[in-house]
Design a protein around this motif. Structure first.
Motif, mmCIF file in Angstrom:
data_model
loop_
_atom_site.group_PDB
_atom_site.id
_atom_site.type_symbol
_atom_site.label_atom_id
_atom_site.label_comp_id
_atom_site.label_asym_id
_atom_site.label_seq_id
_atom_site.Cartn_x
_atom_site.Cartn_y
_atom_site.Cartn_z
ATOM 1 N N LEU A 42 -0.412 1.635 1.941
ATOM 2 C CA LEU A 42 -0.598 0.847 0.730
ATOM 3 C C LEU A 42 -1.631 -0.251 0.944
ATOM 4 C CD1 LEU A 42 0.506 0.662 -2.163
ATOM 5 C CD2 LEU A 42 2.210 -0.949 -1.310
ATOM 6 N N LYS A 43 -1.592 -0.908 2.102
ATOM 7 C CA LYS A 43 -2.587 -1.940 2.416
ATOM 8 C C LYS A 43 -3.986 -1.348 2.479
ATOM 9 C CE LYS A 43 0.421 -4.990 5.057
ATOM 10 N NZ LYS A 43 0.762 -5.498 6.411
ATOM 11 N N LYS A 44 -4.116 -0.193 3.129
ATOM 12 C CA LYS A 44 -5.424 0.466 3.218
ATOM 13 C C LYS A 44 -5.950 0.840 1.837
ATOM 14 C CE LYS A 44 -4.787 2.395 7.826
ATOM 15 N NZ LYS A 44 -4.574 3.622 8.625
ATOM 16 N N HIS A 81 -9.715 -0.204 -2.484
ATOM 17 C CA HIS A 81 -9.947 -0.449 -3.918
ATOM 18 C C HIS A 81 -10.713 -1.758 -4.129
ATOM 19 C CE1 HIS A 81 -9.306 -0.203 -8.198
ATOM 20 N NE2 HIS A 81 -8.802 -1.439 -8.199
ATOM 21 N N VAL A 82 -10.364 -2.810 -3.371
ATOM 22 C CA VAL A 82 -11.054 -4.112 -3.491
ATOM 23 C C VAL A 82 -12.498 -3.970 -3.057
ATOM 24 C CG1 VAL A 82 -11.128 -6.459 -2.562
ATOM 25 C CG2 VAL A 82 -8.957 -5.485 -3.303
ATOM 26 N N LEU A 114 9.332 0.778 0.544
ATOM 27 C CA LEU A 114 8.551 -0.388 0.959
ATOM 28 C C LEU A 114 9.002 -0.928 2.312
ATOM 29 C CD1 LEU A 114 8.041 -2.357 -2.368
ATOM 30 C CD2 LEU A 114 6.376 -1.028 -1.084
ATOM 31 N N ARG A 115 10.158 -0.516 2.781
ATOM 32 C CA ARG A 115 10.620 -0.916 4.111
ATOM 33 C C ARG A 115 9.983 -0.061 5.199
ATOM 34 N NH1 ARG A 115 15.940 -0.250 5.236
ATOM 35 N NH2 ARG A 115 15.662 -1.677 6.964
ATOM 36 N N ASN A 116 9.395 1.053 4.819
ATOM 37 C CA ASN A 116 8.778 1.956 5.780
ATOM 38 C C ASN A 116 7.396 1.412 6.168
ATOM 39 O OD1 ASN A 116 7.410 4.113 7.016
ATOM 40 N ND2 ASN A 116 8.704 5.591 5.944
#
Length: 196
Positions: free
Chosen positions: A184-186, A191-192, A175-177
């Motif tokens: 993950l945001k994309k 999905h939303v 998660l630091r990468n």
């Protein structure tokens, strides 16, 4: 890991010379060989135990407490040896981690810029989360009196530190990468939008 973080934050100019490949290899080999020697000595004593009753262990894995519980032999030597091994492999490394992080936090608090403090804290935050989960469950399992725990609670706590900690370890570190965070945001945005 705590020594690596300590060197990176408290002595950044010496980091490259101290944490070189050779020293990292020495640290890893020492921890593996030291643990192997300690556990081998305990295994020799465990093989000498006698079991007259059921040999069923009510847990996910063979922990020393369950083996001693079903043994009919005198196991005082193994209990004493296990206590010494526990201090050498759990207490002293835990003490080392705590002292390292105290020094790290003191150094972070002395950093004048807010950006510098955030960057220094993010360097060690993922390791600190893993250490807290791992040692927290170890302390909950081995320091809480046995009569206060049901068998299912012991199994659940054992499952946390044997399965959950190694499972979430790569997740927390990744998660630091930034590239993984962007992906993950994309994925979440996609999905939303698909649900709408």
């Amino acid at each position: 890991m705590s020594y690596d973080r300590y060197m990176a934050i408290c002595h950044p100019l010496h980091y490259a010379s101290v944490m070189n490949t050779r020293n990292c290899l020495y640290l890893v080999c020492f921890s593996w060989i030291f643990s192997y020697i300690l556990i081998s000595s305990e295994i020799i004593f465990i093989f000498q135990l006698q079991f007259c009753h059921s040999s069923d262990i009510d847990n996910f894995f063979c922990d020393i407490a369950q083996i001693l519980e079903i043994s009919s032999s005198d196991n005082l030597i193994i209990i004493c040896e296990d206590l010494v091994i526990g201090f050498l492999t759990i207490f002293f490394p835990f003490l080392f981690v705590v002292v390292s992080y105290i020094r790290i936090f003191v150094t972070i608090l002395n950093i004048s810029s807010v950006t510098g403090r955030k960057k220094a804290f993010s360097t060690c935050s993922s390791h600190l989360v893993i250490v807290c989960i791992y040692y927290g469950t170890l302390i909950a399992i081995y320091m809480v009196p046995a009569r206060d725990n049901s068998r299912n609670q012991k199994k659940f706590k054992s499952l946390i530190y044997t399965v959950l900690t190694p499972f979430i370890n790569p997740i927390i570190y990744s998660l630091r990468n930034q590239e993984i965070l962007e992906s993950l945001k994309k994925l979440v945005i996609k999905h939303v939008r698909a649900e709408k």
